[in-house]
Motif scaffolding. Sequence first.
Motif, mmCIF file in Angstrom:
data_model
loop_
_atom_site.group_PDB
_atom_site.id
_atom_site.type_symbol
_atom_site.label_atom_id
_atom_site.label_comp_id
_atom_site.label_asym_id
_atom_site.label_seq_id
_atom_site.Cartn_x
_atom_site.Cartn_y
_atom_site.Cartn_z
ATOM 1 N N HIS A 1 -2.528 11.627 -15.639
ATOM 2 C CA HIS A 1 -3.667 12.164 -15.081
ATOM 3 C C HIS A 1 -3.381 12.297 -13.360
ATOM 4 O O HIS A 1 -2.805 11.206 -12.628
ATOM 5 C CB HIS A 1 -5.078 11.204 -15.141
ATOM 6 N N PRO A 2 -3.905 13.227 -12.422
ATOM 7 C CA PRO A 2 -3.758 13.302 -11.116
ATOM 8 C C PRO A 2 -4.086 12.196 -10.241
ATOM 9 O O PRO A 2 -3.628 11.764 -9.291
ATOM 10 C CB PRO A 2 -4.393 14.353 -10.982
ATOM 11 N N SER A 3 -4.967 11.491 -10.863
ATOM 12 C CA SER A 3 -5.783 10.163 -10.161
ATOM 13 C C SER A 3 -4.535 9.139 -10.165
ATOM 14 O O SER A 3 -4.575 8.476 -8.998
ATOM 15 C CB SER A 3 -7.025 9.586 -10.782
ATOM 16 N N ALA A 4 -3.899 9.150 -11.011
ATOM 17 C CA ALA A 4 -2.680 8.042 -11.010
ATOM 18 C C ALA A 4 -1.602 8.417 -9.964
ATOM 19 O O ALA A 4 -1.122 7.438 -9.352
ATOM 20 C CB ALA A 4 -1.888 8.110 -12.456
ATOM 21 N N ALA A 5 -1.382 9.633 -9.824
ATOM 22 C CA ALA A 5 -0.377 10.125 -8.686
ATOM 23 C C ALA A 5 -1.018 9.899 -7.319
ATOM 24 O O ALA A 5 -0.215 9.449 -6.426
ATOM 25 C CB ALA A 5 0.065 11.540 -8.894
ATOM 26 N N GLU A 6 -2.340 9.996 -7.184
ATOM 27 C CA GLU A 6 -2.863 9.658 -5.892
ATOM 28 C C GLU A 6 -2.924 8.309 -5.667
ATOM 29 O O GLU A 6 -2.804 8.038 -4.298
ATOM 30 C CB GLU A 6 -4.344 10.240 -6.054
ATOM 31 N N ALA A 7 -3.373 7.522 -6.612
ATOM 32 C CA ALA A 7 -3.210 5.876 -6.448
ATOM 33 C C ALA A 7 -1.823 5.756 -5.972
ATOM 34 O O ALA A 7 -1.812 4.700 -5.036
ATOM 35 C CB ALA A 7 -3.362 5.086 -7.729
ATOM 36 N N ARG A 8 -0.777 6.170 -6.577
ATOM 37 C CA ARG A 8 0.706 5.771 -6.052
ATOM 38 C C ARG A 8 0.943 6.391 -4.805
ATOM 39 O O ARG A 8 1.517 5.497 -3.940
ATOM 40 C CB ARG A 8 1.618 6.290 -7.131
ATOM 41 N N ALA A 9 0.399 7.473 -4.481
ATOM 42 C CA ALA A 9 0.608 7.945 -3.271
ATOM 43 C C ALA A 9 0.040 7.163 -2.218
ATOM 44 O O ALA A 9 0.453 6.863 -1.018
ATOM 45 C CB ALA A 9 0.430 9.245 -2.964
ATOM 46 N N GLY A 10 -1.390 6.730 -2.179
ATOM 47 C CA GLY A 10 -1.978 6.055 -1.474
ATOM 48 C C GLY A 10 -1.651 4.740 -1.233
ATOM 49 O O GLY A 10 -1.948 4.024 -0.047
ATOM 50 N N HIS A 11 -1.272 3.891 -2.431
ATOM 51 C CA HIS A 11 -1.007 2.416 -2.145
ATOM 52 C C HIS A 11 0.235 1.819 -2.634
ATOM 53 O O HIS A 11 0.677 0.784 -2.159
ATOM 54 C CB HIS A 11 -1.916 1.634 -3.437
ATOM 55 N N TYR A 12 1.220 2.664 -3.270
ATOM 56 C CA TYR A 12 2.464 2.127 -3.796
ATOM 57 C C TYR A 12 3.542 2.900 -3.061
ATOM 58 O O TYR A 12 4.798 3.220 -3.821
ATOM 59 C CB TYR A 12 2.387 2.102 -5.242
ATOM 60 N N ASP A 13 3.427 3.612 -2.193
ATOM 61 C CA ASP A 13 4.473 4.457 -1.489
ATOM 62 C C ASP A 13 5.178 5.347 -2.320
ATOM 63 O O ASP A 13 6.086 5.771 -2.334
ATOM 64 C CB ASP A 13 5.563 3.572 -1.009
ATOM 65 N N GLY A 14 4.134 6.020 -3.218
ATOM 66 C CA GLY A 14 4.522 6.970 -4.228
ATOM 67 C C GLY A 14 5.452 6.626 -5.396
ATOM 68 O O GLY A 14 5.853 7.368 -6.069
ATOM 69 N N ARG A 15 5.696 5.148 -5.577
ATOM 70 C CA ARG A 15 6.443 4.666 -6.408
ATOM 71 C C ARG A 15 5.582 4.303 -7.657
ATOM 72 O O ARG A 15 4.561 3.691 -7.632
ATOM 73 C CB ARG A 15 7.337 3.616 -5.911
ATOM 74 N N ALA A 16 6.231 4.056 -8.874
ATOM 75 C CA ALA A 16 5.740 3.628 -10.134
ATOM 76 C C ALA A 16 6.249 2.137 -9.982
ATOM 77 O O ALA A 16 7.391 1.925 -10.721
ATOM 78 C CB ALA A 16 5.877 4.525 -11.386
ATOM 79 N N LEU A 17 5.230 1.270 -9.787
ATOM 80 C CA LEU A 17 5.862 -0.227 -9.716
ATOM 81 C C LEU A 17 6.401 -0.875 -11.134
ATOM 82 O O LEU A 17 7.309 -1.212 -11.004
ATOM 83 C CB LEU A 17 4.621 -0.975 -9.339
ATOM 84 N N ALA A 18 5.767 -0.758 -11.951
ATOM 85 C CA ALA A 18 6.059 -1.185 -13.372
ATOM 86 C C ALA A 18 7.426 -0.385 -13.859
ATOM 87 O O ALA A 18 8.366 -1.203 -14.298
ATOM 88 C CB ALA A 18 5.162 -0.848 -14.484
ATOM 89 N N THR A 19 7.611 0.907 -13.576
ATOM 90 C CA THR A 19 8.837 1.356 -14.144
ATOM 91 C C THR A 19 9.995 0.954 -13.014
ATOM 92 O O THR A 19 11.145 0.765 -13.571
ATOM 93 C CB THR A 19 8.722 3.091 -13.881
ATOM 94 N N GLU A 20 9.508 0.828 -11.822
ATOM 95 C CA GLU A 20 10.806 0.361 -11.044
ATOM 96 C C GLU A 20 11.372 -1.162 -11.299
ATOM 97 O O GLU A 20 12.328 -1.326 -11.026
ATOM 98 C CB GLU A 20 10.446 0.389 -9.407
#
Length: 388
Positions: A121-140
């Motif tokens: 969902h677009p909200s997931a990408a927005e959360a990553r961009a706003g709080h996780y420097d654009g990265r998917a933490l669990a995947t990293e």
Amino acid sequence: MSTADQPARPSAIAGYEDWPRYVQGQQRYVSATAAAQELSEALGVPAAGPPPDATIDWTETHDGVTTSQLSWQLGFGPRTTGWLVRPAGVYGPLPGLLALHCHGGNKFGGADRLVELREAHPSAAEARAGHYDGRALATEVARAGFAVLAHDTFAWGSRRFDLSQPPWRTASALEARKSQWREDGVVPTDAELYNAAAGFHEDTVAKTAGLLGTSLAGMVAHDDLAALEILASLPEVDAARLGCLGFSGGGGRALTLAALSPRIRNYVVTCMMTTFDSLLPAYLDAHSWLLQTPGLWKLGDWPELTARSGADGFLVQYALADQLFPEAGMRDAHRTLEALHPDGYMGSFWPGGHVFTAGMQNEAITYLAANLGAGSPGARIQSTVPTA
């Protein structure tokens, strides 16, 4: 207007009408030590019971990792969705990590913000961009050699409340927000509408929890403890090498989980450490109910709660320009932690605001890999030195 003609009052806990009966029928979560049990009692953590059966909904491999969507049913409320992410072609046993999503003012989504998904969902990408420097933490983290479980917790994502017909108090506040949007010419998305309602509704959830003898933090801990047991039971996971990490509200969840469960050997708290005293009078309103359980201070200050954990060690990452915590409070917490844990504690101070930057993530992954014995198949970790 007669009583019969009045409109029906919407449920204040829609989707969770079975929650009160569940909590009333459960004993408290029983911790391994008296110190941890005091925290369980203060938060009102219900016993989670036997690990629920997790169903694998789908599995796919992409860009060096294998991701499986899992789901399970706890004793109340909606079914939980989680994602297990591990290095492709590596079956373990791997060290296991619970990746705990932040609050972020985004309850429409949950752990999806931590996982690379083809149809997110677009909200997931927005959360990553706003709080996780654009990265998917669990995947990293999985790319560094971990089996990572990221799950929606109580009141987020798949576990969110049904606010399609918000209760009266929430509805009134939401109408004011909608009016402001109309005045500004904004057409909110479905996620924005839900998150606005959920922000107001959190007070109702906390009120209900308090009436039941629990708390928002206690209910979140209940879901996290259940997810930890699922992680420990997976054949891909070495149950003797478990850890957790989280940013912001997820960092508070990591600290709480490590204090409650002896399964956690190492953990990382990012942008969620200060003294309670430093939050008064100006910073308290910046935080959700996850940090502010009534009476919690009676057990000691926030950094002192780490002494209730039997973990081998932990890393705390501080952001010097964090808008939610004053620097003096973070420095005081750091000194307290150094005194309490002369061998097991590591603290690092980073420039910037309330964001889990790529550099901070790299440090956290490196720390966990070293302490939980993870290999690094396909790892994308670069050494980054924080600024003190």
